[in-house]
Design an enzyme around this catalytic site. Structure first.
Site, PDB file in Angstrom:
ATOM      1  N   GLU A   1      50.171  53.753  89.562  1.00 11.06           N
ATOM      2  CA  GLU A   1      51.629  53.880  89.450  1.00 11.06           C
ATOM      3  C   GLU A   1      52.232  54.522  90.697  1.00 11.06           C
ATOM      4  O   GLU A   1      53.366  54.194  91.088  1.00 11.06           O
ATOM      5  CB  GLU A   1      52.004  54.660  88.187  1.00 11.06           C
ATOM      6  CG  GLU A   1      51.539  54.023  86.876  1.00 11.06           C
ATOM      7  CD  GLU A   1      51.892  52.551  86.736  1.00 11.06           C
ATOM      8  OE1 GLU A   1      52.922  52.119  87.302  1.00 11.06           O
ATOM      9  OE2 GLU A   1      51.130  51.824  86.057  1.00 11.06           O
TER      10      GLU A   1
ATOM     11  N   GLU B   1      52.252  44.697  93.167  1.00 18.61           N
ATOM     12  CA  GLU B   1      50.878  44.935  92.723  1.00 18.61           C
ATOM     13  C   GLU B   1      49.952  45.155  93.926  1.00 18.61           C
ATOM     14  O   GLU B   1      48.954  45.863  93.819  1.00 18.61           O
ATOM     15  CB  GLU B   1      50.416  43.744  91.873  1.00 18.61           C
ATOM     16  CG  GLU B   1      49.185  43.996  91.051  1.00 18.61           C
ATOM     17  CD  GLU B   1      49.403  44.908  89.837  1.00 18.61           C
ATOM     18  OE1 GLU B   1      50.557  45.300  89.558  1.00 18.61           O
ATOM     19  OE2 GLU B   1      48.399  45.237  89.188  1.00 18.61           O
TER      20      GLU B   1
END
Lengths: 490, 490
Positions: free
Chosen positions: B256, B285
């Site tokens: 994260e 990502e």
């Protein structure tokens, strides 16, 4: 679809967006990262623009003209929508935007001026705020009554003349009581010492639950200034904690629980409608103050609190519940409104009321405000103001344009006096639960008599429906006289 | 004002309102009282209606027609506004509302079905979701390419055919590597034991700071599922903690932090503009995965983490940094995508990609989905699915309509492979800082090469500009082969 159905569907989304904007405010004061302030300001401005556009949407005028209420609830909702629409459409968009800009700026300048005890640094922007609010009041007033137009935002139906007459009746008895108390030969000793912060926070949560605050639809966080935020099913409070002042933490918590329990107690049928919230600032304050003072600072509850604090912190240096009750309620001279006791608090409010209505009327120039404050403070409190942060710079209200707000604090105390009298009449055994830390019966009475109805009625009618008579100052003054005569053996 | 200036001012408020809606989502997953869910749903719907009205405002079409970009930044912003406007105006309001309603419902039904391992209970609403997304794709597609139209939401410029060909090239090498690893005679031992939650949380904050996460414009909270939320100057992450699985906490946090550091790293000049955020799901990502895997699971950083964990928790039952590196990176058979290692993760993604494009094309009926999943899983992983919660019911994505999202996970891994190769070329001493728990040099390289630009370029061009060549699978596959051949002594 009827006009009423369409209007209420539109209004429901406006109410929901208002809740979102309110929660942004909560976020800002509790969890927002420090570096997010500038971006947040753009986010708030965008939300306000959306809300302003909805609140002035011309379709509201058409719907209002065509809607026919069939019930008391429908009529009350239309009354509130109509008030909001009239208010928002009377103020030119340019003026509303300028007020938002200048008050946002002024709040920062006020905070800096207070920290530096520098009145001169604050006066230029305060003058701008006063001028803009006077201009706004002129746009809102139907009969030239500027201060009445401002009052309408906080206490619909109240008037400057009515409040002035009320305060004139209240002042002599409050001054007399204050003078007798401060001159009394007997006085309770204060609580002293250091009290661990985690213990205070644990006990403040216990207090919140004792007064009926529902954590399923609420939460408690820390913030610089305690506040309550939100309506309906998401009503959050904050508290603060200082090792040397546990009463500040506990009674701030109970105060905010009063506000929050009111919002949580409104009938869920009114959720996301204009009446699904407290009736006014004054009625709101009646709930926070009756919880904080008449119940929370009463003999039954402080007896239980004495045991709780002793269990949490050990020996308090206070011998028994009676001495503890005195410590909770002791009066002392002081400059600061938010730290004032039940008696002197209202004298603080009256001082601000008279100064701010002079400012709005144009009878008092901003340049003369500090001198006027200091003169009045010396007359009312018998003490010379030592520095501006203890005087004219102590409150945030004027910097953010809240002229007309102060008197609702004393109206709230007065309403609380009426409600307390009525509650004791209906619940003769009202102290039994409180002595065991359980305010369920009191909260149930308040919920049934007042909280559940939200803004169904106008403020004064809300109190009258709960008490059986129009609001008056006698119950509060009688309560204060009796309470402090006993504590101080007058 | 020019059309461009007016459009950008309008867009800035839309972006700000989008941030507000996103923060409501953060609030819901972290701090919202449980009983507020129904009211929150009304608040979210009202915000979505405001945003939808703004994103389809006909003035945008006029402004776009009249605006002439003078710079690369202006052109990129117009490109993004144009994409959003075309997308939102092509989908009928009725269909958008129906999708919102059904996916909200379906998410609840999915959660209940997964808990009960009851596929049949989920299929009727999944069929509705598939039908609605196919209808939406038909409205969006210019040439009948339904899946391409859905991909455009997550990875603009990507195509089903391109991804299918890419996955066909990748699969044999991944399968071969997986088979060799799981058949190897040497295997590292896993980390076992219990690790106190507060120690894990303290260390996860240290890890976040090590990778450059800025708490001045962010914060870390607990949530059921880790996520990153927000753009610009308020980018928050969540993590989770389980006593028996500290790697889950640590690597979820680093993952994260990768997403959040990307958002925090975008040039503040792009604040509240359409390019002021990550370029796509795949590029996002790439940041979370390079931080988590190539850097966070690399030998240099795990050496430092071994020391940190030993200092925090005492003896780990693992003898040295080398064995610890093996424990961090060990492969094992498993059903669950989110728990999969770097090698098998992509095989999970490929399975979902093939099933979901068959659903969208109408080649696979929802009634046959479970059997198709189980057959494919047995073929790809050599194991029979034991229960639906370990199979077709494991992911939330399809219930909320996220068809076209899965392949971006593997694109992100592929991009991370390209970026890692380029970073090592530019920073030969890249491991020196990581061995001391300091990723500053790596983050600075990523920020300069990619993060600062936000969505200035399209996804593939974003990677190409950072690496010097178009994205390709070779760097990722070479990296995986080399890494696991060494760990497993292949």
């Amino acid at each position: 679809m009827t006009a009423l159905t369409e209007l209420m569907a539109f209004q429901r989304d406006t109410e929901a967006l208002g809740e979102v904007a309110g929660r942004l405010g909560w976020d800002q004061e509790t969890v927002m990262p420090r570096g997010a302030a500038e971006q947040r300001s753009a986010e708030m401005a965008a939300m306000e623009a959306v809300l302003h556009a909805r609140r002035t949407d011309p379709r509201i005028g058409d719907w209002l003209a065509a809607a026919t209420p069939a019930t008391e609830v429908e009529a009350a909702n239309l009354r509130e929508i109509s008030r909001s629409y009239a208010r928002n459409t009377k103020v030119p968009a340019r003026l509303a935007a300028e007020l938002a800009r200048v008050t946002s700026l002024a709040q920062g300048k006020w905070a800096a001026a207070r920290a530096a005890d520098d009145v001169a640094a604050f006066l230029p922007v305060l003058r701008e705020v006063v001028d803009l609010r006077r201009e706004e009041a002129s746009a809102l007033a139907t009969d030239g009554a500027l201060y009445d137009a401002l009052l309408e935002d906080y206490e619909p139906g109240a008037t400057e003349a009515g409040i002035a007459a009320l305060f004139d009746r209240m002042r002599p008895r409050l001054v007399s009581l204050r003078d007798r108390v401060l001159g009394a030969s007997h006085a309770p000793a204060p609580l002293e010492g250091r009290f661990a912060e985690d213990g205070q926070l644990a006990l403040s949560q216990t207090l919140a639950l004792a007064f009926g605050y529902d954590l399923e639809i609420g939460r408690i966080d820390l913030a610089v200034h305690p506040f309550s935020s939100g309506s309906g099913r998401d009503v959050r409070i904050t508290t603060r904690v200082a090792e040397t002042d546990p009463f500040n933490c506990f009674y701030s918590t109970i105060h905010e629980v009063g506000h929050a329990t009111y919002e949580q107690g409104v009938d869920p049928a009114h959720l996301l409608t204009p009446i699904g919230r407290g009736a006014s600032m004054g009625v709101h304050e009646s709930q926070s103050r009756i919880y904080e003072n008449q119940l929370g600072r009463g003999r039954a509850f402080t007896g239980w609190l004495f045991d709780q604090m002793t269990a949490q912190f050990g020996d308090l240096g206070i011998s028994d519940p009676d001495a503890f009750y005195g410590a909770v309620n002791r009066l002392s001279p002081g400059y600061i409104r938010t730290e004032a006791d039940e008696v002197q608090y209202n004298l603080h409010v009256m001082l601000r009321f008279d100064l701010e209505r002079d400012l709005i009327a144009g009878r008092l120039d901003v340049a003369d405000l500090e001198e006027a404050w200091n003169t009045r403070f010396a007359a009312d409190f018998g003490v010379a103001v030592d520095k501006p942060s203890n005087g004219v710079l102590q409150d945030v209200h004027w910097s953010v344009g809240l002229f007309g707000y102060f008197p609702t604090y004393t109206l709230g105390n007065l309403y609380a006096g009426c409600l307390f009298e009525a509650m004791k009449r209906d619940l003769p055994a009202w102290e039994n639960g409180l002595a065991k830390g359980d305010a369920t019966a009191c909260t149930a009475w308040l919920r049934s008599a007042l909280q559940q109805h939200g803004a169904l009625r106008m403020p004064a009618e809300t109190i009258e429906a709960a008490c059986g008579h129009a609001p008056s100052e006698a119950p509060l003054l009688d309560y204060l006289d009796a309470k402090f005569a006993e504590i101080y053996r007058l």
